[in-house]
Design a protein around this motif. Structure first.
Motif, PDB file in Angstrom:
ATOM      1  N   ARG A  20       0.838  -1.207   0.000  1.00 54.57           N
ATOM      2  CA  ARG A  20       0.000   0.000   0.000  1.00 54.57           C
ATOM      3  C   ARG A  20       0.870   1.253   0.000  1.00 54.57           C
ATOM      4  O   ARG A  20       0.624   2.200  -0.760  1.00 54.57           O
ATOM      5  CB  ARG A  20      -0.893   0.022   1.246  1.00 54.57           C
ATOM      6  CG  ARG A  20      -2.106  -0.865   1.192  1.00 54.57           C
ATOM      7  CD  ARG A  20      -2.977  -0.569   2.406  1.00 54.57           C
ATOM      8  NE  ARG A  20      -4.113  -1.462   2.487  1.00 54.57           N
ATOM      9  CZ  ARG A  20      -5.018  -1.426   3.468  1.00 54.57           C
ATOM     10  NH1 ARG A  20      -4.897  -0.521   4.434  1.00 54.57           N
ATOM     11  NH2 ARG A  20      -6.027  -2.261   3.472  1.00 54.57           N
ATOM     12  N   ALA A  21       1.876   1.257   0.882  1.00 51.17           N
ATOM     13  CA  ALA A  21       2.744   2.427   0.985  1.00 51.17           C
ATOM     14  C   ALA A  21       3.486   2.670  -0.322  1.00 51.17           C
ATOM     15  O   ALA A  21       3.634   3.817  -0.766  1.00 51.17           O
ATOM     16  CB  ALA A  21       3.729   2.238   2.133  1.00 51.17           C
ATOM     17  N   LYS A  22       3.946   1.600  -0.942  1.00 52.16           N
ATOM     18  CA  LYS A  22       4.673   1.736  -2.202  1.00 52.16           C
ATOM     19  C   LYS A  22       3.771   2.328  -3.275  1.00 52.16           C
ATOM     20  O   LYS A  22       4.204   3.182  -4.072  1.00 52.16           O
ATOM     21  CB  LYS A  22       5.201   0.361  -2.640  1.00 52.16           C
ATOM     22  CG  LYS A  22       6.112   0.415  -3.845  1.00 52.16           C
ATOM     23  CD  LYS A  22       6.683  -0.965  -4.149  1.00 52.16           C
ATOM     24  CE  LYS A  22       7.629  -0.906  -5.343  1.00 52.16           C
ATOM     25  NZ  LYS A  22       8.193  -2.236  -5.650  1.00 52.16           N
ATOM     26  N   ALA A  23       2.505   1.892  -3.320  1.00 49.93           N
ATOM     27  CA  ALA A  23       1.560   2.429  -4.303  1.00 49.93           C
ATOM     28  C   ALA A  23       1.321   3.926  -4.069  1.00 49.93           C
ATOM     29  O   ALA A  23       1.235   4.710  -5.026  1.00 49.93           O
ATOM     30  CB  ALA A  23       0.251   1.666  -4.229  1.00 49.93           C
ATOM     31  N   LEU A  24       1.247   4.324  -2.797  1.00 50.73           N
ATOM     32  CA  LEU A  24       1.039   5.740  -2.481  1.00 50.73           C
ATOM     33  C   LEU A  24       2.275   6.576  -2.834  1.00 50.73           C
ATOM     34  O   LEU A  24       2.151   7.724  -3.279  1.00 50.73           O
ATOM     35  CB  LEU A  24       0.703   5.903  -0.996  1.00 50.73           C
ATOM     36  CG  LEU A  24      -0.676   5.372  -0.560  1.00 50.73           C
ATOM     37  CD1 LEU A  24      -0.808   5.407   0.959  1.00 50.73           C
ATOM     38  CD2 LEU A  24      -1.791   6.198  -1.204  1.00 50.73           C
ATOM     39  N   ARG A  25       3.463   6.002  -2.655  1.00 50.80           N
ATOM     40  CA  ARG A  25       4.675   6.733  -3.005  1.00 50.80           C
ATOM     41  C   ARG A  25       4.778   6.960  -4.511  1.00 50.80           C
ATOM     42  O   ARG A  25       5.339   7.957  -4.963  1.00 50.80           O
ATOM     43  CB  ARG A  25       5.915   6.002  -2.474  1.00 50.80           C
ATOM     44  CG  ARG A  25       6.059   6.049  -0.955  1.00 50.80           C
ATOM     45  CD  ARG A  25       7.454   5.701  -0.512  1.00 50.80           C
ATOM     46  NE  ARG A  25       7.820   4.332  -0.774  1.00 50.80           N
ATOM     47  CZ  ARG A  25       7.590   3.305   0.053  1.00 50.80           C
ATOM     48  NH1 ARG A  25       6.961   3.519   1.201  1.00 50.80           N
ATOM     49  NH2 ARG A  25       7.974   2.095  -0.264  1.00 50.80           N
ATOM     50  N   LYS A  26       4.243   6.026  -5.290  1.00 46.78           N
ATOM     51  CA  LYS A  26       4.224   6.213  -6.737  1.00 46.78           C
ATOM     52  C   LYS A  26       3.332   7.390  -7.132  1.00 46.78           C
ATOM     53  O   LYS A  26       3.507   7.979  -8.203  1.00 46.78           O
ATOM     54  CB  LYS A  26       3.736   4.933  -7.416  1.00 46.78           C
ATOM     55  CG  LYS A  26       4.766   3.801  -7.417  1.00 46.78           C
ATOM     56  CD  LYS A  26       4.258   2.584  -8.161  1.00 46.78           C
ATOM     57  CE  LYS A  26       5.313   1.484  -8.193  1.00 46.78           C
ATOM     58  NZ  LYS A  26       4.831   0.270  -8.917  1.00 46.78           N
ATOM     59  N   GLU A  27       2.381   7.707  -6.242  1.00 50.24           N
ATOM     60  CA  GLU A  27       1.503   8.852  -6.488  1.00 50.24           C
ATOM     61  C   GLU A  27       2.123  10.156  -5.977  1.00 50.24           C
ATOM     62  O   GLU A  27       1.496  11.216  -6.032  1.00 50.24           O
ATOM     63  CB  GLU A  27       0.156   8.627  -5.804  1.00 50.24           C
ATOM     64  CG  GLU A  27      -0.601   7.413  -6.331  1.00 50.24           C
ATOM     65  CD  GLU A  27      -1.868   7.137  -5.532  1.00 50.24           C
ATOM     66  OE1 GLU A  27      -2.171   7.940  -4.611  1.00 50.24           O
ATOM     67  OE2 GLU A  27      -2.547   6.139  -5.815  1.00 50.24           O
ATOM     68  N   GLY A  28       3.344  10.066  -5.443  1.00 46.82           N
ATOM     69  CA  GLY A  28       4.041  11.247  -4.980  1.00 46.82           C
ATOM     70  C   GLY A  28       3.866  11.553  -3.513  1.00 46.82           C
ATOM     71  O   GLY A  28       4.337  12.600  -3.041  1.00 46.82           O
ATOM     72  N   LYS A  29       3.241  10.670  -2.764  1.00 48.75           N
ATOM     73  CA  LYS A  29       3.019  10.918  -1.336  1.00 48.75           C
ATOM     74  C   LYS A  29       4.178  10.341  -0.523  1.00 48.75           C
ATOM     75  O   LYS A  29       4.811   9.356  -0.914  1.00 48.75           O
ATOM     76  CB  LYS A  29       1.706  10.273  -0.888  1.00 48.75           C
ATOM     77  CG  LYS A  29       0.477  10.834  -1.587  1.00 48.75           C
ATOM     78  CD  LYS A  29      -0.792  10.143  -1.115  1.00 48.75           C
ATOM     79  CE  LYS A  29      -2.022  10.689  -1.832  1.00 48.75           C
ATOM     80  NZ  LYS A  29      -3.266  10.005  -1.395  1.00 48.75           N
ATOM     81  N   MET A  30       4.436  10.979   0.639  1.00 48.19           N
ATOM     82  CA  MET A  30       5.463  10.483   1.565  1.00 48.19           C
ATOM     83  C   MET A  30       4.810   9.463   2.500  1.00 48.19           C
ATOM     84  O   MET A  30       4.548   9.740   3.665  1.00 48.19           O
ATOM     85  CB  MET A  30       6.057  11.649   2.351  1.00 48.19           C
ATOM     86  CG  MET A  30       6.887  12.591   1.506  1.00 48.19           C
ATOM     87  SD  MET A  30       8.498  11.879   1.127  1.00 48.19           S
ATOM     88  CE  MET A  30       9.303  12.030   2.712  1.00 48.19           C
TER      89      MET A  30
END
Length: 509
Positions: free
Chosen positions: A240-250
């Motif tokens: 989940r975290a990796k998917a959010l980081r791909k969206e530019g989120k920390m």
């Protein structure tokens, strides 16, 4: 044991700056207590599917350890090996078990970091790759070396069940049957090897023992690839975290933040040394190590002694001696039924627990295990010993084998459950050293079988084993009698009991 990958910044271009108030780090966690992606909240059907897949993997891979023992004479003849003075034909099993002991401490923790699914699938493919040269080996050394690595892969695959159970079943009651199922498939898989190998060797050849394993392992791989889902919570949240980081989120999980700056070598060292600390400082771990290791080692010893006894008494062939080890398997299945009663005894003990009211007494896990050790393993070995005469029918010593099989499942299940209950968060390290002991005894105890049974005779060799088992079965009685005092003196067990008291208090408020 939490296995860290190293610097979290290695996950992407962004590094975590804890001192930057404007970094806006998002901690990724479950979406409430009923998050459907949390394995504890999965539907019952999905939990059992994964549990049964893991248990079946344990069964089909564990038999690789002993399946070739029935063909030792043919292997000796082809490679010019002699068992006249020493059972050299057992070295392929010894190397297999040693590989399992080494890999269980060093590789299994990878599941804590990378998740269960991909470590399992990679180990599965590697295992298949090391089964191939077992069938094609042109010399004895190749067989020994490849089986070392095959045993290492099996230690990962067979112990996946324990990891899966801890990840999808969230309470002791829920885990009771899955844990006992895992242990019975673990032991039955090892014991049934000669039974499965005997007809393959008799009607085909010793090389076909490996070829057929390749066929069924290959046929099952697609099943595991598509149905064996990731069940490690840390890994699911990490995705989940990796998917959010791909969206530019920390976005990071708490595990990633806690693991920042911790090197792989540091955690490997910690995971490898803590089991040794427990072994040398905790009497409970030491006794459990000896009791469980001797029990499992005895099952492997039967791959040697059963052939000596039944060939010597009844002039059977090695294949026929392989078939008779089905008696051990029947006993193990009956012992599994007995473990279900052990669970009831354990949970009923909560009503009389004055130390932590409402919580089962950890030592209650040992009640039936002690009975299984005394009547099952020791009683079975005495029966096996003193019915080993040519004028007794073959069914008599076979009954002794079945008794040992039943007792072994009850003992190993009781030990595993007790150690997990008593050591809580340190249970992985305690169980890790016990598994290492089981592999060590499985590797080397059977090497003494031929000399012991030839020197002492069939009756007194088995009697010696019966007395050792009896002594080991009596030792845990001290834990039952002085359990509270022992737990108070142990810093590891004391911490576990304090945690149980806290949970008991929270649930009562």
């Amino acid at each position: 044991m939490v296995f860290a990958r190293g610097d979290v910044s290695g996950h992407d271009e962004q590094a975590i700056d804890h001192n930057d108030p404007g970094s806006n780090i998002e901690i990724v966690s479950w979406n409430g207590p009923k998050d459907p992606e949390n394995p504890y909240n999965w539907p019952l059907r999905q939990k059992w599917t994964l549990t049964l897949l893991a248990a079946f993997a344990t069964f089909i891979t564990m038999m690789n350890g002993t399946i070739i023992t029935v063909a030792h004479a043919a292997i000796n003849e082809e490679f010019g090996i002699s068992d006249a003075d020493f059972p050299h034909s057992y070295w392929p099993v010894t190397s297999w078990a040693v590989g399992g002991g080494c890999f269980s401490l060093l590789i299994l923790p990878l599941m804590e970091e990378f998740g269960v699914r991909w470590v399992f699938l990679l180990a599965y493919v590697a295992f298949v790759c090391f089964v191939i040269p077992q069938g094609l080996a042109q010399n004895f050394v190749t067989l020994i070396v490849t089986r070392f690595f095959a045993g290492g892969c099996v230690s990962i695959l067979a112990n996946t069940s324990a990891t899966v159970i801890g990840n999808v079943w969230d309470t002791e009651k829920a885990r009771n049957i899955p844990v006992s199922l895992y242990i019975v498939t673990y032991l039955v898989g090892a014991s049934i090897g000669p039974v499965i190998g005997a007809p393959i060797f008799e009607f085909l050849s010793w090389r076909w023992i490996s070829y057929l394993q390749l066929i069924w392992l290959g046929a099952l791989f697609p099943v595991y690839f598509f149905l064996f889902k990731e069940c490690r919570g840390i890994a699911i949240l990490g995705q989940r975290a990796k998917a959010l980081r791909k969206e530019g989120k920390m976005a990071y999980t708490q595990h990633e933040i806690d693991s920042e700056g911790t090197s792989m070598m540091m955690i490997v060292a910690r995971s490898a040394t803590r089991p040794l600390v427990l072994f040398f400082t905790e009497s409970v771990v030491f006794v459990s190590f000896m009791w469980s290791a001797f029990t499992v080692g005895t099952l492997y010893l039967f791959t040697q002694s059963v052939e000596q006894v039944f060939v010597g008494l009844y002039d059977w062939t090695p294949s026929q001696a392989g078939y008779i080890q089905a008696a051990i398997v029947v006993g193990e299945i009956l012992g599994w039924v007995g473990t279900l009663f052990s669970g009831k005894i354990y949970f009923d003990s909560a009503a009389r627990n004055t130390e932590v009211p409402g919580t089962p007494i950890p030592e209650a896990r040992l009640y039936l295990a002690i009975v299984g050790g005394v009547l099952g393993i020791s009683g079975g070995m005495f029966t096996y010993a003193w019915t080993s005469y040519a004028n007794f029918p073959w069914i008599a010593p076979a009954v002794g084998l079945a008794m040992v099989g039943a007792g072994s499942v009850i003992v190993v299940t009781g030990i595993s459950d007790y150690v997990v209950d008593a050591y809580a968060k340190y249970a992985a390290s305690a169980v890790g050293i016990i598994v290492t002991g089981e592999n060590t005894f499985s590797a080397f105890l059977p090497l003494a079988a031929m000399s012991m049974y030839n020197t002492l005779g069939f009756q007194w060799a088995s009697t010696l084993l019966a007395f050792i088992s009896l002594a080991l079965s009596f030792a845990p009685i001290l834990f039952v009698v002085y359990g509270k005092q022992i737990r108070e003196r142990s810093p590891f067990m004391k911490e576990a009991m304090l945690e149980k008291r806290r949970k008991s208090f929270d649930s009562s408020v």
